[in-house]
Write an enzyme that holds these catalytic residues in place. Structure first.
Site, PDB file in Angstrom:
ATOM      1  N   ASP A 109      -4.143  -5.980  -2.163  1.00 34.57           N
ATOM      2  CA  ASP A 109      -4.451  -4.567  -2.369  1.00 34.57           C
ATOM      3  C   ASP A 109      -5.963  -4.362  -2.493  1.00 34.57           C
ATOM      4  OD1 ASP A 109      -4.534  -1.888  -3.244  1.00 34.57           O
ATOM      5  OD2 ASP A 109      -2.627  -2.120  -4.311  1.00 34.57           O
ATOM      6  N   HIS A 119      -1.750  -1.930  -0.826  1.00 36.53           N
ATOM      7  CA  HIS A 119      -1.523  -0.650  -1.505  1.00 36.53           C
ATOM      8  C   HIS A 119      -0.314   0.144  -1.008  1.00 36.53           C
ATOM      9  CE1 HIS A 119      -3.363   1.819  -4.540  1.00 36.53           C
ATOM     10  NE2 HIS A 119      -3.272   2.893  -3.787  1.00 36.53           N
ATOM     11  N   SER A 172      -0.549   4.441  -7.358  1.00 37.83           N
ATOM     12  CA  SER A 172      -1.973   4.668  -7.136  1.00 37.83           C
ATOM     13  C   SER A 172      -2.556   5.647  -8.165  1.00 37.83           C
ATOM     14  CB  SER A 172      -2.162   5.155  -5.693  1.00 37.83           C
ATOM     15  OG  SER A 172      -3.504   5.198  -5.365  1.00 37.83           O
TER      16      SER A 172
END
Ligand SMILES: *[C@@H]1O[C@H](CO)[C@@H](O)[C@H](O)[C@H]1NC(C)=O
Ligand SMILES: *[C@@H]1O[C@H](CO)[C@@H](O)[C@H](O)[C@H]1NC(C)=O
Ligand SMILES: *[C@@H]1O[C@H](CO)[C@@H](O)[C@H](O)[C@H]1NC(C)=O
Ligand SMILES: *[C@@H]1O[C@H](CO)[C@@H](O)[C@H](O)[C@H]1NC(C)=O
Length: 403
Positions: free
Chosen positions: A346, A379, A175
């Site tokens: 995601d 994610h 991330s």
């Protein structure tokens, strides 16, 4: 639709403006245990039989970052492979890598495979709350964004690991941990020679098409900007009264808030729901409101540039130019080993954004760039999906083995 947007906005404001330490939180409803007082080594690594060391590192701007090191696997045999540095994403800390059983969690898998594992914790998280002169109660303590992680934290941490081990290291980011690496790589500074290879899981780069409703609503309504104006410089998504309020609001509006994480990150395929209590003992973590503003700027303008101040004059003062300097992804040296893994579900690192990133890397040496697409992954699956070992970690280890 607007009802939901309004709800989300309200939730965000309430969540961020409360500062209670106990009870409920943003991502799931659940309990916060006493274990939170103990550090990551004591609560998440040593009890499983792995060695763990704490290493404080001081940055040029005075932050004292806490690194954890897992120097060997459970066998205790000395590591025979290079160091690997893991950098988590926004509102998390290194605990996020350690939530599952050892054979499912990247740090333990790496340590058992003979790597010397180092876990970074972003400034402002519980392991990295120290400063040589500032107090976390000060406004100035929270006066930074991911720019400072690029400028100060990453180079210092990499240098520190190099100093301790005498070896160049592999980097694995998730991330915003990927954004920091990409931005640093685009600057091409000398210290990057200490990095052997860079693994980017759920890369955060071009965000203009990011579908996360929570993220978009916050950006379009300037939520973090408003909080900052109200004097909330620390963004801490945990709150005392908040959980109850949240539940009431959700019930009233007929929205299902039992899993807010889904509306933030996308529908994760492979999380172990019986670990959510453990998740809540350790996450989420504080960051600066200024970081949230910076990320919202990226969502609105689709650019990867330094923090934009409110007026040309202030930008000029900070940067010597009216527009913030750009992190130019095409400047990333085309021969550095890159592994990019992204998921079809995601909501933060969306497929279109990753495609834009890959387009800016189109001149990368084909033997030095591996991309992996996982149709079902969202994610959080990349850091604590129960099958991430098979789908992500073993392939990325095969990659770093070659570099
Ligand atoms: C690394 O070692 C060099 C040389 O001894 C020293 O000057 C530097 O401060 C060290 N940096 C870190 C981050 O440990
Ligand atoms: C809300 O979502 C949770 C988890 O996704 C699900 O288990 C539950 O049945 C949902 N509740 C309602 C009322 O839809
Ligand atoms: C999920 O977590 C539970 C509780 O910690 C554990 O017993 C179970 O084995 C885990 N499942 C998987 C697939 O890892
Ligand atoms: C980024 O760098 C490339 C290659 O050096 C250059 O052609 C391009 O104009 C730069 N883009 C920006 C926005 O500065």
């Amino acid at each position: 639709m607007t009802k939901i947007a309004l709800l989300v906005l309200l939730i965000l404001i309430i969540l961020s403006t409360s500062n209670g330490d106990r009870t409920k939180m943003l991502f799931f409803r659940g309990r916060l245990s006493r274990g939170d007082k103990k550090g990551i080594c004591n609560s998440m690594v040593l009890p499983l039989g792995y060695p763990c060391q704490n290493h404080p590192v001081t940055t040029k701007d005075g932050f004292i970052l806490g690194l954890q090191r897992i120097p060997t696997g459970i066998s205790g045999n000395p590591s025979n492979k290079p160091p690997v540095l893991l950098q988590h994403g926004l509102m998390m800390d290194a605990g996020i890598w350690l939530l599952n059983q050892p054979d499912e969690s990247l740090p333990f898998i790496l340590a058992d495979a003979g790597y010397d594992v180092w876990l970074a914790n972003s400034r402002g998280t519980r392991s990295s709350r120290g400063h040589t002169s500032l107090n976390p109660k000060d406004k100035k303590f929270w006066d930074w964004t991911w720019d400072e992680q690029v400028t100060y934290d990453l180079p210092t941490t990499v240098q520190y690991v190099y100093n301790q081990t005498g070896q160049n290291l592999h980097y694995v980011g998730h991330s915003v941990g990927t954004l920091i690496a990409l931005a640093a790589l685009s600057k091409g500074e000398n210290w990057l020679n200490m990095i052997r290879s860079t693994v980017l899981l759920s890369p955060i780069a071009y965000l203009s098409q990011m579908p996360s409703p929570l993220g978009r609503t916050a950006a379009n309504n300037f939520v973090p900007e408003r909080l900052y104006q109200l004097g909330f410089y620390k963004f801490y998504p945990k709150g005392g009264l908040v959980g109850k309020l949240l539940g009431k609001m959700c019930d009233k509006m007929g929205a299902n808030c039992s899993n807010l994480m889904t509306s933030f990150t996308g529908k994760n395929c492979c999380l172990n729901s019986s670990r959510s209590g453990y998740f809540l003992e350790h996450e989420p973590q504080a960051t600066s409101t200024k970081t949230m503003i910076h990320v919202c700027q990226m969502i609105r303008n689709g650019k990867i540039e330094m923090f934009r101040y409110k007026s040309d004059k202030v930008n000029l003062k900070h940067y010597g130019q009216i527009n913030p300097p750009v992190y130019n992804m095409s400047r990333i040296r085309n021969d550095i080993p890159l592994y990019i893994s992204y998921g079809g579900k995601d909501a933060l690192s969306d497929v279109n954004g990753v495609k834009t990133l890959l387009a800016s890397l189109k001149n990368h040496h084909p033997n030095k760039l591996v991309t992996q697409y996982l149709n079902n992954y969202a994610h959080a699956d990349f850091v604590f999906g129960v099958n991430a070992n098979k789908f992500v970690y073993y392939p990325l280890m095969a990659f770093i083995e070659l570099n």
